[in-house]
Design an enzyme around this catalytic site. Structure first.
Site, PDB file in Angstrom:
ATOM      1  N   ARG A 183       0.863  -1.191   0.000  1.00  0.00           N
ATOM      2  CA  ARG A 183       0.000   0.000   0.000  1.00  0.00           C
ATOM      3  C   ARG A 183       0.892   1.230   0.000  1.00  0.00           C
ATOM      4  NH1 ARG A 183      -4.235   2.566  -0.864  1.00  0.00           N
ATOM      5  NH2 ARG A 183      -6.237   2.148   0.109  1.00  0.00           N
ATOM      6  N   LYS A 184       0.273   2.422  -0.022  1.00  0.00           N
ATOM      7  CA  LYS A 184       1.064   3.656   0.088  1.00  0.00           C
ATOM      8  C   LYS A 184       1.801   3.715   1.430  1.00  0.00           C
ATOM      9  CE  LYS A 184      -1.058   7.628   0.885  1.00  0.00           C
ATOM     10  NZ  LYS A 184      -2.067   8.724   1.048  1.00  0.00           N
ATOM     11  N   GLY A 459     -12.568  16.245   0.546  1.00  0.00           N
ATOM     12  CA  GLY A 459     -13.747  15.950  -0.269  1.00  0.00           C
ATOM     13  C   GLY A 459     -14.383  14.601  -0.042  1.00  0.00           C
ATOM     14  N   CYS A 464      -7.402  13.320   2.519  1.00  0.00           N
ATOM     15  CA  CYS A 464      -6.185  13.954   2.000  1.00  0.00           C
ATOM     16  C   CYS A 464      -6.017  15.364   2.571  1.00  0.00           C
ATOM     17  CB  CYS A 464      -6.241  14.023   0.485  1.00  0.00           C
ATOM     18  SG  CYS A 464      -6.522  12.426  -0.289  1.00  0.00           S
ATOM     19  N   GLY A 465      -7.126  16.028   2.888  1.00  0.00           N
ATOM     20  CA  GLY A 465      -7.074  17.387   3.442  1.00  0.00           C
ATOM     21  C   GLY A 465      -6.919  17.384   4.958  1.00  0.00           C
TER      22      GLY A 465
HETATM   23 FE1  SRM Z   1      -4.514  11.583  -0.980  1.00  0.00          FE
HETATM   24  C1  SRM Z   1      -5.859   9.138  -2.864  1.00  0.00           C
HETATM   25  C2  SRM Z   1      -4.852  13.765  -3.481  1.00  0.00           C
HETATM   26  C3  SRM Z   1      -2.482  13.713   0.665  1.00  0.00           C
HETATM   27  C4  SRM Z   1      -5.002   9.778   1.882  1.00  0.00           C
HETATM   28  N1  SRM Z   1      -5.179  11.437  -2.880  1.00  0.00           N
HETATM   29  C5  SRM Z   1      -5.670  10.320  -3.474  1.00  0.00           C
HETATM   30  C6  SRM Z   1      -5.886  10.548  -4.967  1.00  0.00           C
HETATM   31  C7  SRM Z   1      -4.659  10.059  -5.675  1.00  0.00           C
HETATM   32  C8  SRM Z   1      -7.127   9.814  -5.488  1.00  0.00           C
HETATM   33  C9  SRM Z   1      -7.301   9.922  -6.978  1.00  0.00           C
HETATM   34  O1  SRM Z   1      -6.723   9.094  -7.691  1.00  0.00           O
HETATM   35  O2  SRM Z   1      -7.990  10.799  -7.394  1.00  0.00           O
HETATM   36  C10 SRM Z   1      -6.052  12.070  -4.969  1.00  0.00           C
HETATM   37  C11 SRM Z   1      -5.624  12.791  -6.239  1.00  0.00           C
HETATM   38  C12 SRM Z   1      -6.582  13.927  -6.536  1.00  0.00           C
HETATM   39  C13 SRM Z   1      -5.984  14.969  -7.434  1.00  0.00           C
HETATM   40  O3  SRM Z   1      -6.272  14.952  -8.645  1.00  0.00           O
HETATM   41  O4  SRM Z   1      -5.293  15.832  -6.916  1.00  0.00           O
HETATM   42  C14 SRM Z   1      -5.303  12.462  -3.716  1.00  0.00           C
HETATM   43  N2  SRM Z   1      -3.712  13.335  -1.397  1.00  0.00           N
HETATM   44  C15 SRM Z   1      -4.066  14.135  -2.438  1.00  0.00           C
HETATM   45  C16 SRM Z   1      -3.461  15.515  -2.293  1.00  0.00           C
HETATM   46  C17 SRM Z   1      -3.117  16.170  -3.628  1.00  0.00           C
HETATM   47  C18 SRM Z   1      -4.433  16.410  -1.492  1.00  0.00           C
HETATM   48  C19 SRM Z   1      -4.112  17.870  -1.558  1.00  0.00           C
HETATM   49  O5  SRM Z   1      -4.906  18.600  -2.155  1.00  0.00           O
HETATM   50  O6  SRM Z   1      -3.081  18.280  -1.030  1.00  0.00           O
HETATM   51  C20 SRM Z   1      -2.263  15.186  -1.390  1.00  0.00           C
HETATM   52  C21 SRM Z   1      -1.050  14.773  -2.176  1.00  0.00           C
HETATM   53  C22 SRM Z   1       0.134  14.522  -1.286  1.00  0.00           C
HETATM   54  C23 SRM Z   1       1.388  14.262  -2.066  1.00  0.00           C
HETATM   55  O7  SRM Z   1       2.014  15.233  -2.487  1.00  0.00           O
HETATM   56  O8  SRM Z   1       1.742  13.086  -2.230  1.00  0.00           O
HETATM   57  C24 SRM Z   1      -2.828  13.985  -0.638  1.00  0.00           C
HETATM   58  N3  SRM Z   1      -3.798  11.676   0.894  1.00  0.00           N
HETATM   59  C25 SRM Z   1      -3.058  12.693   1.410  1.00  0.00           C
HETATM   60  C26 SRM Z   1      -3.001  12.579   2.839  1.00  0.00           C
HETATM   61  C27 SRM Z   1      -2.368  13.613   3.784  1.00  0.00           C
HETATM   62  C28 SRM Z   1      -0.972  13.321   4.200  1.00  0.00           C
HETATM   63  O9  SRM Z   1      -0.270  12.486   3.604  1.00  0.00           O
HETATM   64  O10 SRM Z   1      -0.582  13.947   5.166  1.00  0.00           O
HETATM   65  C29 SRM Z   1      -3.730  11.453   3.181  1.00  0.00           C
HETATM   66  C30 SRM Z   1      -4.020  10.942   4.595  1.00  0.00           C
HETATM   67  C31 SRM Z   1      -2.793  10.409   5.239  1.00  0.00           C
HETATM   68  C32 SRM Z   1      -2.504   8.985   4.881  1.00  0.00           C
HETATM   69  O11 SRM Z   1      -2.339   8.653   3.723  1.00  0.00           O
HETATM   70  O12 SRM Z   1      -2.398   8.175   5.813  1.00  0.00           O
HETATM   71  C33 SRM Z   1      -4.215  10.895   1.948  1.00  0.00           C
HETATM   72  N4  SRM Z   1      -5.264   9.731  -0.575  1.00  0.00           N
HETATM   73  C34 SRM Z   1      -5.430   9.200   0.663  1.00  0.00           C
HETATM   74  C35 SRM Z   1      -6.113   7.944   0.549  1.00  0.00           C
HETATM   75  C36 SRM Z   1      -6.499   6.996   1.707  1.00  0.00           C
HETATM   76  C37 SRM Z   1      -5.366   6.048   1.976  1.00  0.00           C
HETATM   77  C38 SRM Z   1      -5.786   4.767   2.609  1.00  0.00           C
HETATM   78  O13 SRM Z   1      -4.939   4.129   3.256  1.00  0.00           O
HETATM   79  O14 SRM Z   1      -6.931   4.340   2.448  1.00  0.00           O
HETATM   80  C39 SRM Z   1      -6.367   7.755  -0.822  1.00  0.00           C
HETATM   81  C40 SRM Z   1      -7.081   6.559  -1.481  1.00  0.00           C
HETATM   82  C41 SRM Z   1      -6.191   5.380  -1.647  1.00  0.00           C
HETATM   83  O15 SRM Z   1      -4.970   5.450  -1.504  1.00  0.00           O
HETATM   84  O16 SRM Z   1      -6.760   4.328  -1.941  1.00  0.00           O
HETATM   85  C42 SRM Z   1      -5.832   8.897  -1.497  1.00  0.00           C
HETATM   86 FE1  SF4 Z   2     -11.047  12.430  -1.351  1.00  0.00          FE
HETATM   87 FE2  SF4 Z   2      -8.426  12.864  -1.445  1.00  0.00          FE
HETATM   88 FE3  SF4 Z   2      -9.918  13.232  -3.599  1.00  0.00          FE
HETATM   89 FE4  SF4 Z   2     -10.046  14.934  -1.550  1.00  0.00          FE
HETATM   90  S1  SF4 Z   2      -8.287  14.574  -2.914  1.00  0.00           S
HETATM   91  S2  SF4 Z   2     -11.761  14.118  -2.672  1.00  0.00           S
HETATM   92  S3  SF4 Z   2      -9.898  13.510   0.161  1.00  0.00           S
HETATM   93  S4  SF4 Z   2      -9.488  11.304  -2.546  1.00  0.00           S
END
Ligand code: SRM
Ligand code: SF4
Length: 541
Positions: A183-184, A459, A464-465
């Protein structure tokens, strides 16, 4: 019981199956082919999933216009690199933009597949990489945004974080050892006193802690203490290790102590050891139960620690009795003296982290004209320009760009964080960034504040927020109003950051977004000392 490496092949989830068929990193050699094929003719698994191994994300919301997620170790880039990123999104006109992310990173929007070979060449020329930034890889490694600038810091995290990234990605070329995790995985290191990286929400975090004198490093296989300190009397700097923090739709946990202390020179090997244990033993059956904490739950922290020690080839010294996170978290917005005499760092507020090509060129110019050309990012989605000499500061502060990217925004605006939301993310249950900005503007028009209030929007439950770290966290949901399904939020409160950080919890569910303003107004007045402007007028009049 959770699943482990003993999982039989038949119970592998669909992601494991496609990874076993072809490693995500293999995609790197096929970029030219995809560019000439076009996105519509690509194999769907390559397009929707494997491309994420090189940081390219298919967006079902905007098909054909991809997102690119970079890696910015410690959130640092140069003005040259910023210009390259700007020139990439500039090509796409109104469809091109960039976002600063909650992991101190940048994502680009509007990318066409046919441009990828050229984009990767341009990245390579200036030392940028987007490798291994999505799917089952290690995310951007976060560190103190003022590392090396802060007079009170205990350790400058920059080099260490670069070393970890280089190890995990083979200096940006890709490292197949770490491209098939269950996983991540998130890593953060903090060397300051205010936990500016949210250590507690990472799978693996290093927080500053001093050991008693004469002890430095892990114990060798024979139990001897390695690298004894040269000075017998001064405490030795290192890090306590936290493991297992994460957010997901199913479960959110703060990281727990591993009861281990490491000297800085052992941090890279510890990252490797923890990742090898996760890679080889983490569950690959149910993706909802594959993050590191699920493995720790199954084994218990003692067994987990022993397995990491085996990989490390030495045992940990027990954690230092206390860590050195003893400050409230800073937001770095405004002008601050650096430890280097005569120099300042200036934190600019970037509303919800959104940038357009022109902004990015503008920021690159500011960094070059007034600073040293360096630009830094924060997990609050803002920018810091370091190394501005006292003599240039006053002129810098008159730059027109600072009217939009203020050094003194309103007390709600300055702490506003928002994930991508429905504009680009197909998981989103609601629109976030634009709605967040409009609502904050309305609340700042109605209310006066005496302190910043940290409002985070996300959202959907993926978080992620980071709504759980906020004073007020808003998580997108669908709710019912007048017999119709409408966009709504669940409200989180009680998140504490910095010293004694802990996660907030859900206090109210399913508030329709259209009814949110009075609800927030009420919370701000009751819990955060906000006052109605009208009330102020009555009292002072
Ligand atoms: Fe996230 C998935 C955006 C930080 C938890 N996240 C996604 C995806 C890739 C889903 C997708 O394919 O659409 C989002 C991309 C949307 C887009 O087009 O931007 C997305 N995550 C983001 C970002 C861009 C939010 C933001 O606006 O800042 C952040 C990018 C960070 C980076 O530079 O790598 C982002 N995501 C986070 C965080 C916060 C953190 O890391 O502090 C979390 C919660 C912390 C964690 O991961 O433990 C987070 N993202 C997730 C999850 C839930 C993970 C899980 O274990 O279930 C997903 C869904 C998944 O991985 O299946 C996800
Ligand atoms: Fe959900 Fe992350 Fe997409 Fe925001 S960026 S809508 S929290 S998956």
């Amino acid at each position: 019981m959770t699943d482990t490496a003993t999982t039989t092949k038949t119970s592998l989830n669909k992601f494991e199956k496609f990874k076993a068929e072809k490693d995500g990193l293999a995609i790197k050699e096929e970029i030219e082919k995809f560019a000439s094929l076009g996105w519509e003719a690509m194999d769907e698994t390559d397009r929707d999933h494997r491309l994420k191994w090189v940081g390219v994300f298919f967006r079902p919301v905007t098909p054909g216009k991809f997102m690119m997620r970079m890696r910015m170790p410690n959130g640092i880039l140069t003005s040259n690199q910023m210009r390259v990123l700007a020139s990439v999104v500039q090509r796409y006109g109104d469809e091109g933009s960039a976002d600063i992310t909650t992991r101190q990173n940048i994502q680009l929007r509007g990318i066409r597949i046919e441009d990828l070979p050229d984009i990767f060449n341009r990245f390579h020329a200036v030392g940028l990489t987007s490798i291994q930034s999505g799917m089952d890889n290690i995310r951007n490694i976060t560190g103190d945004p003022v590392a090396g600038l802060d007079g009170d810091e205990l350790y400058d995290t920059r080099e260490l974080i670069q070393q970890i990234q280089d190890m995990l990605t083979n200096k940006g070329e890709g490292n197949p050892e770490f491209t098939n995790l269950p996983r991540k995985f998130n890593i953060a290191i903090t060397g300051g006193r205010d936990n500016s990286v949210h250590a507690e929400i990472n799978d693996l975090a290093f927080v500053p802690a001093f050991k008693e004198a004469g002890v430095q490093g892990c114990r060798g296989a024979g139990g001897e203490v390695e690298n004894s300190s040269s000075s017998p009397s001064s405490p030795v700097f290192g890090f306590n290790i936290l493991v297992g923090g994460f957010f997901s739709a199913k479960r959110c946990e703060a990281a727990i102590p591993l009861n281990a202390w490491v000297a800085p020179e052992d941090v890279v090997s510890v990252c490797r050891a923890v990742l090898e244990v996760f890679r080889d033993h983490g569950s690959r059956a149910n993706r909802l139960k594959s993050r590191l904490m699920w493995l720790i739950d199954e084994w218990g922290i003692e067994k987990f620690r022993q397995e990491v020690e085996k990989r490390l080839g030495k045992s940990f010294l027990p954690a230092a009795p206390k860590d050195e996170i003893d400050w409230e978290k800073r937001d770095h917005i405004g002008v601050y003296k650096q430890k280097q005499s005569g120099l300042n760092y200036v934190g600019l507020h970037i509303p919800v982290g959104r940038l357009y090509a022109e902004d990015m060129f503008g920021i690159a110019n500011l960094a070059e004209v007034y600073g040293s050309g360096e630009i830094r990012l924060t997990v609050e989605q803002n920018i810091i320009i370091p190394n501005v000499p006292d003599s240039r500061l006053a002129t810098f502060l008159t730059e027109p760009l600072l009217e939009r990217f203020s050094i003194d925004p309103g007390l709600l605006s300055r702490s506003l964080v928002s994930c991508t939301g429905a504009q680009f993310c197909n998981f989103a249950l609601i629109e976030t960034k634009n709605r967040a900005l409009a609502l904050i503007k309305a609340l700042e028009t109605e209310l006066t504040f005496t302190r910043p209030v940290r409002i985070h929007w996300t959202g959907c439950p993926n978080s992620c927020g980071q709504p759980q770290v906020a004073d007020i966290g808003l998580m997108g949901t669908k709710t019912r109003k007048d017999g119709k399904t409408v966009e709504g939020v669940d409200i989180y409160m009680g998140g504490k950051v910095g010293k004694e950080a802990h996660l907030g919890t859900c206090v109210t569910k399913g508030i329709p977004c259209e009814d949110l303003q009075p609800v927030l107004q009420d919370l701000l007045i009751k819990h955060f000392g906000a006052k109605l402007k009208q009330e102020d007028l009555v009292i002072s009049g």
